[in-house]
Design an enzyme around this catalytic site. Sequence first.
Site, PDB file in Angstrom:
ATOM      1  CE  LYS A 120      42.960  20.115 -19.172  1.00 60.11           C
ATOM      2  NZ  LYS A 120      44.227  20.274 -18.882  1.00 60.11           N
ATOM      3  N   GLY A 133      34.039  17.079 -14.756  1.00 62.73           N
ATOM      4  CA  GLY A 133      34.078  17.875 -16.397  1.00 62.73           C
ATOM      5  C   GLY A 133      34.647  19.190 -16.660  1.00 62.73           C
ATOM      6  NE  ARG A 183      45.139  19.716 -23.886  1.00 67.56           N
ATOM      7  CZ  ARG A 183      44.867  18.844 -22.923  1.00 67.56           C
ATOM      8  NH1 ARG A 183      46.118  18.895 -22.067  1.00 67.56           N
ATOM      9  NH2 ARG A 183      44.167  17.488 -22.983  1.00 67.56           N
ATOM     10  CG  ASP A 259      47.522   9.708 -17.159  1.00 67.56           C
ATOM     11  OD1 ASP A 259      48.599   9.283 -16.844  1.00 67.56           O
ATOM     12  OD2 ASP A 259      46.347  10.342 -16.914  1.00 67.56           O
ATOM     13  CG  ASP A 269      47.023  16.118 -19.240  1.00 70.40           C
ATOM     14  OD1 ASP A 269      46.601  17.126 -20.732  1.00 70.40           O
ATOM     15  OD2 ASP A 269      46.763  15.343 -19.346  1.00 70.40           O
TER      16      ASP A 269
END
Length: 501
Positions: A120, A133, A183, A259, A269
């Site tokens: 991530k 990103g 992750r 999401d 998340d």
Amino acid sequence: MPGRAYLGGMTVHFAFQNSYAGLPANFFARVAPTPVAAPRLIKLNRPLAVQLGLDPDMLETPEGAEILAGKTVPEGAEPIAMAYAGHQFGHFVPQLGDGRAILLGEVIDRDGVRRDIQLKGSGPTPFSRRGDGRAALGPVLREYIVSEAMHALGIPTTRSLAAVVTGEPVMRETALPGAVLTRVAASHVRVGTFQYFAVRRDNDAVRALADHVINRHYPELAQAERPYHALLAAVVGRQADLVARWLLVGFIHGVMNTDNTSISGETIDYGPCAFMDEYNPAQVFSSIDEMGRYAYANQPRIALWNLTRLAECLLPLFGEEQDKAVEQAQEILGAFPEQFSAAYQAGLRRKIGLFTARDGDEALIQDLLDAMAKNAADFTLTFRGLSDAAGNEAADERVRALFAEPAAFDEWAARWRKRLDEEPQTPAERQALMRSVNPAFIPRNHRVEAVIQAAMNRDDYTPFEELLKVLSKPYEDQPEFAAYQDPPQPHERVCQTFCGT
Ligand code: AMP
Ligand code: MG
């Protein structure tokens, strides 16, 4: 091309067995991480590495750090950014996708469980749109700390394998040090993944995705008479249980968008998430949650709302007759309130030391929560203190002092003791139960904030290491770290948390 990371003839080896990358091409975009200037490993989760069948010593070498920073792609990896859609604060976005995350691949862990390994903050993907990103160090440390704390608390969650600083700045409001988090998840399939295909009326893809997650997360359902109905019911059950567990430790996710709702039932998340200090059902920390949509006590309702979006995606798989399919979906969703409530109430009973359920227990517990809210009592300390008071009335003093009006506690405590007398267990048994469900240590906001400041301002990771250590045993007293139990002093209070994207 995946390259080999050599180390004096040895290789940092991942036994990848990828399945998602074998799904149809519209499920993802193939994209490699973007190399960074000067990666430096700041934390490796060695026990997790071992659990994943990885060699922690190798991962701690410079070559290991390069892999964990996305500078070198290990052999067998098939880097992809997953496609997904999602409702963000209630508004549907047909294409989100991994904009700053890249799935390296899957490994089978020591328990035989397939786990995703994802970077991530590893650079842009076709889903990045305006974003860069990248991830900043602060949010990476926050996710590392809170996800590992959740795991130690016994709550299903994605894990953190490593944190690396990239040696490159990321531009937010100011330039911040960049970092990459590795992750680990049971999978990264979300409600939003189903929505991505459903909104495109791609029923074949919805079916392929459903088959994939049944096979991966709910293999026993493949034999069910109606596997897709059973899948919805299973996800409903896991989410009901998950959100109950969040509430029982005072956790606020902060961005429960579809999401960010995992099909496997893991917490996923970690953005502007936080644990509350004083009990307040309306508590919101996230700076972007202006309406309080994702407030503490709203979380069960929102989970059901998100599950309803999942059900809509699955309707075409339920049969030809859509009226009937809708009815069936409603029936399955209808189980959520009861499942949530059963898990939540059972958890609350344990928190106050009850082994059995009797009429009046719910009201007794609600009266405690109401008194806590009215008296700004610290959520964690109140229940941990009750665990001591259950064995020794002299410990009442510390609990009552948490209430603005201590008399409010006295009145409740008298009723509580009368109820405890109706149970056959010894005080020691009761105390053991309570201490196993009422943590002494949670990742308090001000502590997380102090860790981030030390890392960013002084390149000092000792507070990070110490906090991780304390949080790895949340149910033990750890007298040498007693100060970590304390709520913030007024000047330490963190009133808002930020996404940091
Ligand atoms: P999140 O806030 O992590 O739930 O992300 C919501 C969406 O924004 C996802 O599609 C992310 O991939 C995307 N996103 C978040 N941060 C970035 C970033 N720095 N660069 C590119 N995309 C991002
Ligand atoms: Mg997200």
